[in-house]
Scaffold this motif. Sequence first.
Motif, PDB file in Angstrom:
ATOM      1  N   ALA A  46      -3.806  21.626 -31.170  1.00 34.29           N
ATOM      2  CA  ALA A  46      -3.019  22.445 -30.708  1.00 34.29           C
ATOM      3  C   ALA A  46      -1.521  22.036 -30.220  1.00 34.29           C
ATOM      4  O   ALA A  46      -1.485  20.886 -29.892  1.00 34.29           O
ATOM      5  CB  ALA A  46      -3.653  23.264 -29.628  1.00 34.29           C
ATOM      6  N   THR A  47      -0.687  22.994 -30.126  1.00 35.97           N
ATOM      7  CA  THR A  47       0.741  22.637 -29.927  1.00 35.97           C
ATOM      8  C   THR A  47       0.959  22.753 -28.464  1.00 35.97           C
ATOM      9  O   THR A  47       1.840  22.056 -27.670  1.00 35.97           O
ATOM     10  CB  THR A  47       1.730  23.560 -30.771  1.00 35.97           C
ATOM     11  OG1 THR A  47       1.464  24.845 -30.401  1.00 35.97           O
ATOM     12  CG2 THR A  47       1.852  23.167 -32.191  1.00 35.97           C
ATOM     13  N   GLU A  48       0.331  23.391 -27.588  1.00 37.30           N
ATOM     14  CA  GLU A  48      -0.076  23.498 -26.226  1.00 37.30           C
ATOM     15  C   GLU A  48      -1.460  23.478 -25.838  1.00 37.30           C
ATOM     16  O   GLU A  48      -2.121  24.365 -26.247  1.00 37.30           O
ATOM     17  CB  GLU A  48       0.695  24.742 -25.805  1.00 37.30           C
ATOM     18  CG  GLU A  48       0.489  24.925 -24.161  1.00 37.30           C
ATOM     19  CD  GLU A  48       1.207  26.240 -23.705  1.00 37.30           C
ATOM     20  OE1 GLU A  48       0.916  26.373 -22.396  1.00 37.30           O
ATOM     21  OE2 GLU A  48       1.978  26.969 -24.500  1.00 37.30           O
ATOM     22  N   PHE A  49      -1.502  22.763 -24.911  1.00 34.43           N
ATOM     23  CA  PHE A  49      -3.239  22.355 -24.461  1.00 34.43           C
ATOM     24  C   PHE A  49      -3.338  22.124 -23.052  1.00 34.43           C
ATOM     25  O   PHE A  49      -2.259  21.625 -22.527  1.00 34.43           O
ATOM     26  CB  PHE A  49      -3.982  21.441 -25.286  1.00 34.43           C
ATOM     27  CG  PHE A  49      -3.553  20.163 -25.534  1.00 34.43           C
ATOM     28  CD1 PHE A  49      -4.011  19.367 -24.627  1.00 34.43           C
ATOM     29  CD2 PHE A  49      -2.589  19.831 -26.278  1.00 34.43           C
ATOM     30  CE1 PHE A  49      -3.543  17.887 -24.717  1.00 34.43           C
ATOM     31  CE2 PHE A  49      -2.173  18.438 -26.581  1.00 34.43           C
ATOM     32  CZ  PHE A  49      -2.747  17.313 -25.857  1.00 34.43           C
ATOM     33  N   THR A  50      -4.351  22.121 -22.418  1.00 30.47           N
ATOM     34  CA  THR A  50      -4.799  21.605 -21.101  1.00 30.47           C
ATOM     35  C   THR A  50      -4.967  20.162 -21.193  1.00 30.47           C
ATOM     36  O   THR A  50      -6.153  19.777 -21.621  1.00 30.47           O
ATOM     37  CB  THR A  50      -5.438  22.456 -20.352  1.00 30.47           C
ATOM     38  OG1 THR A  50      -5.044  23.903 -20.243  1.00 30.47           O
ATOM     39  CG2 THR A  50      -5.703  22.129 -18.765  1.00 30.47           C
ATOM     40  N   GLY A  51      -4.373  19.204 -20.395  1.00 33.36           N
ATOM     41  CA  GLY A  51      -4.751  17.666 -20.401  1.00 33.36           C
ATOM     42  C   GLY A  51      -5.194  17.553 -18.801  1.00 33.36           C
ATOM     43  O   GLY A  51      -4.756  17.928 -17.751  1.00 33.36           O
ATOM     44  N   VAL A  52      -6.078  16.744 -18.928  1.00 31.16           N
ATOM     45  CA  VAL A  52      -6.491  16.111 -17.796  1.00 31.16           C
ATOM     46  C   VAL A  52      -6.315  14.539 -17.678  1.00 31.16           C
ATOM     47  O   VAL A  52      -6.691  13.825 -18.507  1.00 31.16           O
ATOM     48  CB  VAL A  52      -8.241  16.174 -17.739  1.00 31.16           C
ATOM     49  CG1 VAL A  52      -8.651  15.666 -16.406  1.00 31.16           C
ATOM     50  CG2 VAL A  52      -8.690  17.658 -17.802  1.00 31.16           C
ATOM     51  N   ASP A  53      -5.432  14.295 -16.810  1.00 31.21           N
ATOM     52  CA  ASP A  53      -4.601  13.010 -16.583  1.00 31.21           C
ATOM     53  C   ASP A  53      -5.009  12.359 -15.337  1.00 31.21           C
ATOM     54  O   ASP A  53      -5.032  13.072 -14.215  1.00 31.21           O
ATOM     55  CB  ASP A  53      -3.091  13.098 -16.639  1.00 31.21           C
ATOM     56  CG  ASP A  53      -2.902  13.418 -18.262  1.00 31.21           C
ATOM     57  OD1 ASP A  53      -2.354  12.510 -18.908  1.00 31.21           O
ATOM     58  OD2 ASP A  53      -2.942  14.273 -18.939  1.00 31.21           O
ATOM     59  N   VAL A  54      -5.287  11.018 -15.537  1.00 30.86           N
ATOM     60  CA  VAL A  54      -5.561  10.224 -14.216  1.00 30.86           C
ATOM     61  C   VAL A  54      -4.854   8.982 -14.412  1.00 30.86           C
ATOM     62  O   VAL A  54      -4.538   8.525 -15.411  1.00 30.86           O
ATOM     63  CB  VAL A  54      -6.934   9.833 -14.364  1.00 30.86           C
ATOM     64  CG1 VAL A  54      -7.522   9.009 -13.268  1.00 30.86           C
ATOM     65  CG2 VAL A  54      -7.735  11.178 -14.418  1.00 30.86           C
ATOM     66  N   GLU A  55      -4.334   8.301 -13.006  1.00 27.71           N
ATOM     67  CA  GLU A  55      -3.559   7.157 -13.012  1.00 27.71           C
ATOM     68  C   GLU A  55      -4.240   6.372 -11.947  1.00 27.71           C
ATOM     69  O   GLU A  55      -4.147   7.013 -10.987  1.00 27.71           O
ATOM     70  CB  GLU A  55      -2.176   7.415 -13.074  1.00 27.71           C
ATOM     71  CG  GLU A  55      -1.383   6.308 -13.682  1.00 27.71           C
ATOM     72  CD  GLU A  55      -1.446   5.911 -15.081  1.00 27.71           C
ATOM     73  OE1 GLU A  55      -1.537   4.749 -15.580  1.00 27.71           O
ATOM     74  OE2 GLU A  55      -1.826   7.099 -15.783  1.00 27.71           O
ATOM     75  N   LEU A  56      -4.401   5.160 -12.025  1.00 26.34           N
ATOM     76  CA  LEU A  56      -5.161   4.494 -10.920  1.00 26.34           C
ATOM     77  C   LEU A  56      -4.482   3.344 -10.821  1.00 26.34           C
ATOM     78  O   LEU A  56      -4.161   2.439 -11.566  1.00 26.34           O
ATOM     79  CB  LEU A  56      -6.628   4.082 -11.117  1.00 26.34           C
ATOM     80  CG  LEU A  56      -7.418   5.151 -11.978  1.00 26.34           C
ATOM     81  CD1 LEU A  56      -8.768   4.682 -12.186  1.00 26.34           C
ATOM     82  CD2 LEU A  56      -7.701   6.277 -10.593  1.00 26.34           C
ATOM     83  N   ALA A  57      -3.979   2.774  -9.317  1.00 28.74           N
ATOM     84  CA  ALA A  57      -3.309   1.827  -9.083  1.00 28.74           C
ATOM     85  C   ALA A  57      -4.167   0.591  -8.646  1.00 28.74           C
ATOM     86  O   ALA A  57      -5.260   0.961  -8.185  1.00 28.74           O
ATOM     87  CB  ALA A  57      -2.095   2.169  -7.888  1.00 28.74           C
ATOM     88  N   TRP A  58      -3.721  -0.559  -8.499  1.00 24.46           N
ATOM     89  CA  TRP A  58      -4.305  -1.780  -7.994  1.00 24.46           C
ATOM     90  C   TRP A  58      -5.674  -2.114  -8.573  1.00 24.46           C
ATOM     91  O   TRP A  58      -6.648  -2.478  -8.064  1.00 24.46           O
ATOM     92  CB  TRP A  58      -4.638  -1.800  -6.508  1.00 24.46           C
ATOM     93  CG  TRP A  58      -3.350  -1.513  -5.665  1.00 24.46           C
ATOM     94  CD1 TRP A  58      -2.933  -0.147  -5.004  1.00 24.46           C
ATOM     95  CD2 TRP A  58      -2.164  -2.204  -5.310  1.00 24.46           C
ATOM     96  NE1 TRP A  58      -1.719  -0.269  -4.274  1.00 24.46           N
ATOM     97  CE2 TRP A  58      -1.246  -1.459  -4.606  1.00 24.46           C
ATOM     98  CE3 TRP A  58      -1.838  -3.638  -5.748  1.00 24.46           C
ATOM     99  CZ2 TRP A  58      -0.194  -2.242  -4.167  1.00 24.46           C
ATOM    100  CZ3 TRP A  58      -0.841  -4.164  -5.050  1.00 24.46           C
ATOM    101  CH2 TRP A  58       0.188  -3.473  -4.330  1.00 24.46           C
ATOM    102  N   ILE A  59      -5.628  -1.708 -10.238  1.00 23.59           N
ATOM    103  CA  ILE A  59      -6.710  -1.940 -11.036  1.00 23.59           C
ATOM    104  C   ILE A  59      -6.873  -3.457 -11.282  1.00 23.59           C
ATOM    105  O   ILE A  59      -5.828  -4.253 -11.217  1.00 23.59           O
ATOM    106  CB  ILE A  59      -6.800  -1.158 -11.907  1.00 23.59           C
ATOM    107  CG1 ILE A  59      -5.681  -1.541 -13.074  1.00 23.59           C
ATOM    108  CG2 ILE A  59      -6.811   0.480 -11.687  1.00 23.59           C
ATOM    109  CD1 ILE A  59      -5.734  -0.908 -14.301  1.00 23.59           C
ATOM    110  N   ASP A  60      -8.126  -3.852 -11.198  1.00 18.32           N
ATOM    111  CA  ASP A  60      -8.218  -5.362 -11.728  1.00 18.32           C
ATOM    112  C   ASP A  60      -8.316  -5.503 -13.397  1.00 18.32           C
ATOM    113  O   ASP A  60      -8.022  -6.658 -13.818  1.00 18.32           O
ATOM    114  CB  ASP A  60      -9.818  -5.874 -11.228  1.00 18.32           C
ATOM    115  CG  ASP A  60      -9.832  -5.975  -9.871  1.00 18.32           C
ATOM    116  OD1 ASP A  60      -8.642  -6.471  -9.315  1.00 18.32           O
ATOM    117  OD2 ASP A  60     -10.779  -5.619  -9.261  1.00 18.32           O
ATOM    118  N   GLY A  61      -8.331  -4.264 -14.036  1.00 13.74           N
ATOM    119  CA  GLY A  61      -8.199  -4.473 -15.265  1.00 13.74           C
ATOM    120  C   GLY A  61      -8.638  -2.856 -15.986  1.00 13.74           C
ATOM    121  O   GLY A  61      -8.858  -1.886 -15.147  1.00 13.74           O
TER     122      GLY A  61
END
Length: 436
Positions: free
Chosen positions: A220-235
Amino acid sequence: MIHSHVPVSDLREHIGRTVSVRGWVHTLRLQRAMQFVVVRDGTGLVQVTNRRDGGPLEALIEALTPESAVRITGRVVDAAQVRLGGLELVPETVEVLNPAATPLPIDDRTGPEQRLDWRYLDVRRRPAARLLFAVQTTLEQGMREYAYAQGATEMHTPKLMGTASESGAEVFELGYFGRSAYLAQSPQFFKQMAVAAGIEKVFEIGPVFRAEPSFTSRHATEFTGVDVELAWIDGVEDVMAFEERMLAHAIAKVADLHGEAVAEHFGVRITVPTTPFPRITMAEAQEILRSAGWDPSGTKEDLDPEGERSVSAHMREATGHEFVFITHYPVGLRPFYHMRAADDPGLTLSFDLLWNGLEVTTGAQREHRYDVLLAQAAEKGLRPEPMQDYLNAFRHGCPPHGGLGMGLARVLMVLLGLGSIREATFLFRGPNRLTP
């Protein structure tokens, strides 16, 4: 006298009483001696039965049209012969709140593209379509619950950008006070800025724009995204663990609230996944495909949709699991900001998540070291100047971090066994569709 409004699903509790029902005219059967009107609200169907007597009520019912919005007040009667719940409503008043034009532009035989032209009618007339949005609501609620429980902060990042994304491709350009702006392909850069701002766990559920001329069942040209970002990860493993637990929690919530209805309307049994999900490297995935006769020669190293389906089928047979993470994609297939493996610089610490053969997520550990980022961007032929605001976020102590982007409609497609992303979206946007 004002009578209480009762949802159709609760009428059995009101046998012998006079109540009001609000809804739409589903069907009409106007016989010589009797008038039958099936009324539909968001909870079900009820038959309204009126014996003709030449009075004003008969004339009102005779003039009704399918899909007219009505309020009907009448007595709830136990009627075992009525197939719709063994009840009928004997009307005392009929109020037409908004008559529907006739004939209707769609019916049960209408094809999918024309149904999209009249989506409000399409959704209103089909309980399965309305159920989809109840499932979507519960799915999002479950993902938010998990993220909140992990201490994540919900963010709302800009959808207008002053420069195109890292590649400059597949973005929508628009006029902005005499200069150009671009619709965000992803909240990726902004999530990373939030991490650099000291917000340790970030998530967003919001619109994403992709100027891809793709006419597939999953784009689709417009869709709903579920985004996550996590700091201080070990990997990157920390990111995959977060996602699989979030999905398992949300799918369990959907199964609990809607499992029976989904089985009835979609013919699908929701399986709550166990964690951890299986993980294989991209090299292992290609080996699985080669052993089954797949030949990647002449094509890029990435998996095509058929390859994704084949790997998923193999893993499901081997492990019994519907999900599989494919990890360690080659550098050539991934953007410059993906971290590279210390023991093999040709590979990235990245992953895709496949669910029953469909890619629903891409994620990675990000490169957080400014000098390494600059070198990797240059290697991809990218100039640092247009991205300087983004790159600045890494100059002053940005922690190790990683994240993921998930397509909500794709998750719904697999969850409900749908054939196209068009069905998993309220108002679909694609290269040939900007309306309604």
